[in-house]
Scaffold this motif. Sequence first.
Motif, PDB file in Angstrom:
ATOM      1  N   LEU A   1       0.749  -1.342   0.438  1.00  7.90           N
ATOM      2  CA  LEU A   1      -0.770   0.074  -0.289  1.00  7.90           C
ATOM      3  C   LEU A   1       0.702   1.634   0.343  1.00  7.90           C
ATOM      4  CD1 LEU A   1      -2.430   1.319   0.005  1.00  7.90           C
ATOM      5  CD2 LEU A   1      -2.553   1.008   2.785  1.00  7.90           C
ATOM      6  N   LYS A   2       1.750   1.409   0.339  1.00 14.50           N
ATOM      7  CA  LYS A   2       2.719   2.568   0.882  1.00 14.50           C
ATOM      8  C   LYS A   2       3.197   2.517  -0.746  1.00 14.50           C
ATOM      9  CE  LYS A   2       3.963   1.790   5.422  1.00 14.50           C
ATOM     10  NZ  LYS A   2       4.838   1.889   7.045  1.00 14.50           N
ATOM     11  N   ARG A   3       4.159   1.145  -1.299  1.00 13.77           N
ATOM     12  CA  ARG A   3       4.766   1.558  -2.294  1.00 13.77           C
ATOM     13  C   ARG A   3       3.613   2.557  -3.295  1.00 13.77           C
ATOM     14  NH1 ARG A   3       6.300  -3.824  -3.649  1.00 13.77           N
ATOM     15  NH2 ARG A   3       7.476  -3.300  -1.569  1.00 13.77           N
ATOM     16  N   LEU A   4       2.143   2.341  -3.288  1.00 15.17           N
ATOM     17  CA  LEU A   4       1.552   3.032  -4.248  1.00 15.17           C
ATOM     18  C   LEU A   4       1.620   4.439  -3.625  1.00 15.17           C
ATOM     19  CD1 LEU A   4      -1.069  -0.508  -4.444  1.00 15.17           C
ATOM     20  CD2 LEU A   4       0.644   0.389  -6.488  1.00 15.17           C
ATOM     21  N   LEU A   5       1.008   4.502  -2.313  1.00 14.08           N
ATOM     22  CA  LEU A   5       0.768   5.740  -2.755  1.00 14.08           C
ATOM     23  C   LEU A   5       2.198   6.806  -2.115  1.00 14.08           C
ATOM     24  CD1 LEU A   5      -1.569   5.023   1.028  1.00 14.08           C
ATOM     25  CD2 LEU A   5      -2.295   5.716  -1.217  1.00 14.08           C
ATOM     26  N   VAL A   6       3.265   6.718  -2.032  1.00 10.29           N
ATOM     27  CA  VAL A   6       3.966   7.186  -2.054  1.00 10.29           C
ATOM     28  C   VAL A   6       4.357   7.792  -3.654  1.00 10.29           C
ATOM     29  CG1 VAL A   6       6.331   5.389  -3.055  1.00 10.29           C
ATOM     30  CG2 VAL A   6       6.596   7.509  -1.248  1.00 10.29           C
ATOM     31  N   ARG A   7       4.108   7.215  -4.487  1.00  7.13           N
ATOM     32  CA  ARG A   7       4.312   7.464  -6.404  1.00  7.13           C
ATOM     33  C   ARG A   7       3.611   9.033  -6.558  1.00  7.13           C
ATOM     34  NH1 ARG A   7       4.969   1.569  -9.924  1.00  7.13           N
ATOM     35  NH2 ARG A   7       5.920   1.036  -8.203  1.00  7.13           N
ATOM     36  N   GLU A   8       2.313   8.750  -5.815  1.00  4.40           N
ATOM     37  CA  GLU A   8       1.763   9.850  -6.034  1.00  4.40           C
ATOM     38  C   GLU A   8       1.932  11.113  -5.046  1.00  4.40           C
ATOM     39  OE1 GLU A   8      -1.437  10.070  -8.283  1.00  4.40           O
ATOM     40  OE2 GLU A   8      -0.149   8.008  -8.704  1.00  4.40           O
ATOM     41  N   TYR A   9       2.157  10.872  -3.961  1.00  5.73           N
ATOM     42  CA  TYR A   9       2.156  11.904  -2.955  1.00  5.73           C
ATOM     43  C   TYR A   9       2.656  12.298  -2.429  1.00  5.73           C
ATOM     44  CZ  TYR A   9      -3.332  10.594  -3.275  1.00  5.73           C
ATOM     45  OH  TYR A   9      -4.470  10.315  -3.691  1.00  5.73           O
ATOM     46  N   GLN A  10       4.281  11.287  -2.543  1.00  5.83           N
ATOM     47  CA  GLN A  10       5.735  11.684  -1.613  1.00  5.83           C
ATOM     48  C   GLN A  10       5.910  13.543  -2.092  1.00  5.83           C
ATOM     49  OE1 GLN A  10       7.211  10.723   0.802  1.00  5.83           O
ATOM     50  NE2 GLN A  10       8.843  11.400   1.088  1.00  5.83           N
ATOM     51  N   ARG A  11       5.614  13.520  -3.083  1.00  5.93           N
ATOM     52  CA  ARG A  11       6.208  14.940  -3.700  1.00  5.93           C
ATOM     53  C   ARG A  11       5.365  15.944  -3.893  1.00  5.93           C
ATOM     54  NH1 ARG A  11       9.951  12.840  -9.072  1.00  5.93           N
ATOM     55  NH2 ARG A  11      11.392  11.849  -7.482  1.00  5.93           N
ATOM     56  N   GLU A  12       3.785  15.611  -3.119  1.00  5.21           N
ATOM     57  CA  GLU A  12       3.065  17.358  -2.660  1.00  5.21           C
ATOM     58  C   GLU A  12       3.931  17.375  -1.718  1.00  5.21           C
ATOM     59  OE1 GLU A  12       0.315  17.586  -5.143  1.00  5.21           O
ATOM     60  OE2 GLU A  12       0.156  15.886  -5.796  1.00  5.21           O
ATOM     61  N   GLU A  13       2.931  19.059  -2.059  1.00  3.00           N
ATOM     62  CA  GLU A  13       3.512  20.174  -1.029  1.00  3.00           C
ATOM     63  C   GLU A  13       2.267  19.908   0.012  1.00  3.00           C
ATOM     64  OE1 GLU A  13       6.380  21.843  -0.391  1.00  3.00           O
ATOM     65  OE2 GLU A  13       6.817  20.824  -2.419  1.00  3.00           O
ATOM     66  N   GLY A  14       3.101  20.393   1.729  1.00  7.46           N
ATOM     67  CA  GLY A  14       1.592  20.375   2.626  1.00  7.46           C
ATOM     68  C   GLY A  14       0.627  18.959   2.277  1.00  7.46           C
ATOM     69  N   PHE A  15       1.431  17.785   2.024  1.00  5.35           N
ATOM     70  CA  PHE A  15       0.380  16.893   2.347  1.00  5.35           C
ATOM     71  C   PHE A  15       1.024  15.530   2.882  1.00  5.35           C
ATOM     72  CE2 PHE A  15      -1.708  13.216   0.127  1.00  5.35           C
ATOM     73  CZ  PHE A  15      -2.780  13.994   0.470  1.00  5.35           C
ATOM     74  N   THR A  16       1.122  15.043   3.600  1.00  3.52           N
ATOM     75  CA  THR A  16       1.346  13.689   4.210  1.00  3.52           C
ATOM     76  C   THR A  16       0.470  12.559   4.767  1.00  3.52           C
ATOM     77  OG1 THR A  16       2.678  15.797   5.532  1.00  3.52           O
ATOM     78  CG2 THR A  16       3.437  13.441   5.877  1.00  3.52           C
ATOM     79  N   VAL A  17       0.891  11.247   4.240  1.00  3.92           N
ATOM     80  CA  VAL A  17       0.122  10.165   4.093  1.00  3.92           C
ATOM     81  C   VAL A  17       1.008   9.673   5.343  1.00  3.92           C
ATOM     82  CG1 VAL A  17      -0.744   8.420   3.138  1.00  3.92           C
ATOM     83  CG2 VAL A  17      -0.597  10.497   1.817  1.00  3.92           C
TER      84      VAL A  17
END
Length: 540
Positions: A132-148
Motif C-alpha cells: 500500500l505504501k509503495r502505491l501511495l508514495v508514487r502519488e503523494y510523496q512529492r506533494e506540498e503540504g500533504f503527508t500520508v
Amino acid sequence: MTPGPIVIKDDGTGMTDAELRDNYLRIANDRFSRSKDARTNGKKRLVKGRKGIGKFAGLAAAKVMRVETSARGRTTSVTISKAALLDVQGRKDLEKVDLPIESVDALESVHGTVITLSELDDSRQFPLPDVLKRLLVREYQREEGFTVYVNGERLAVTDLGGKREVRRIDVPGIGPATITWTVADKPLPKNTAGFVFRVAGKVVGNPTFCGLEDEEEIPEKVRNRIFGEIEADGLDRHVTADWGNLVENSIPLQAIKAAVRHEASDHVREVCRSEVQLAKARLAKAYKARIETLPEHRRAFAVEAVEEVIAKYFPEGDEKVKVLVGLVLDALEKDEYYKVCENIAKALGSDIARIAECLEKFGLVDMAVMVQQARRRLTFLDSFETLVKNKDTLEKAVHQALEHNLWALGPQYSVIASNQTLKTIIETYCDTKFKGKRASKRPDLFLGHAVSGPKLLIEFKRPSASVGRDAETQAKKYRDDLTPSHGAMNVLVLGGSVDPGMSAHYETSDVQFRGYLSVIAEARTHLEWLLKELQVPERQ
C-alpha cells in the motif's frame, strides 16, 4: 480480515451537507466536465478522479461504509450499505435511496472527513502495508503540504522498495546538499521518475535524470525506476521568480547535476548487473538445454550471444527475452550464419570478448538472418490463421502445421521436438486403445520432449471444436495411460476456442488449454514487438 474496521481520515476542508448530497453521493459525476482545471477549495490542488465512482471502492471489502465530514461549523454523516447500492442499479444518483443523512452543529475549527468501513469481507486479507505504501508514495510523496500515514507510519522514499541511498555533498557557492534516491521495483508513472530539487522545503521544477539518460549501460526501463530528491536550500537564489523552476544556466545547478550523476551512476549500474544475473538464472533452463544440442565448438559463442541479449533486454520481461534468445539460437544453428561468426573469430583471434565487441558494432540481434526469420514466422502465422479459420480443417492438418513450428505456442516450446521413437509410442497407443468401433474416436496426439525436463503431450482438436471439461478429462486419461511406461509429462489441449466456463484457476502447471487464435495473437505480438525493437518495417 479482523472484526475491526478500516478507517481512512483526513484533516482537509471537509464537505457541507449540500456538497455531500450534490457531489459526493452522485454516481458517475464527472468532476472534470465542470472544468479541466477544477481545484479544491482549501489548498487549490487539482481535483483527482474522473467518474466519481472510486469513492465507493471500499464497499468491495466491506458491507457498510460510514462517511462523517465536517466543514464550516457543521458535521454531516451518512451510512451507505452495499445492499442499498445494489438495489439502485440503473439509477443516476443515490439521492433516490433512503440513506440516513444526519447533520449537527460543530466547532468552526473542526474540519476533515472520516470514512469507516465495517462488516468486512472475511474471505479477504488486509492489503499488505508495504505494498500500500509503495502505491501511495508514487502519488503523494512529492506533494506540498500533504503527508500520508499508513498505520501511523509516514510515507518515505524507502517505501518504494529497493535499497535507499543517501549522499551529502558540498557545492561551492551554495553550501551543503543532500541527495536521496532509490530504484523502485517497477517503472514509475510518467513524469514521476527521476530526481526533484527541493529548495526551502518546496519542490521546484520537474524531475530530471541529471545526465543518467546519456549512459547507454542503463536501460530506459531501469532509469524510469529512479525516485530521488535533492535538498539544496542554497539554490534559493537560483530559482525563477514564480518558484516554478530553477535557472537553467546556473553554475551551482550544473555542478549539483554532475555530482548526482557521479554519485548515482555506480548504484544504478550495480542494480542492472544484479538484475541481469537474476534474469540469467531464471532463463537458464530455457536456453542451456538448447545450447547443449549445438556443436561443441559453437556453444561458448552461443552462451556469450545469449547473455548479450539478456543484458540488453532484461527490463522487457522474461517472455520477450525468451523470444529473442530463441531467435539468436535459431540463427546460430544455421551454418551460413555461423560462418559469418567464424570469419570474425578468425580475423580477431579466439578472444570471445573481442568477438562480442565486434558483433555489437553491427548489432547481433539486427542480423539479417534474424529479421528474415521473424518475417518468415509472421508469414507462417498468417497462413496458419487462414487454416484454423476454415471450419472444414481437421486435427491432422493443424498437427502437421504445428509439429515443426512449436515456437508458435511460446518460447518455452521451441526446445521441444518429437523423434521417431516418440511418434511410434503414440501410434502404438492409439492403435491399441482405438480400434474396431472406437476407431472413429481416435485422437490426434503429439508427444515430444526437450533435452531435459518432462515430456509434453498435446491433443489437437479441430478448429471448429471448443475445448471444455470433457476434453480435459480425456487428455488426462491419455496421460495416465502413457505415464507409467514413458515417464512424467505435461498436457496441452488445443482447440478452436476454450469454453468460457473453463476458468484459468482450473489450470495447473502440468495441464493447460488454449485456443488457436489466441496462440496466433500472442505469437504475432511477440514477433511484431521484435521487429519494432530492431527498427525495421513489419512487412516488406
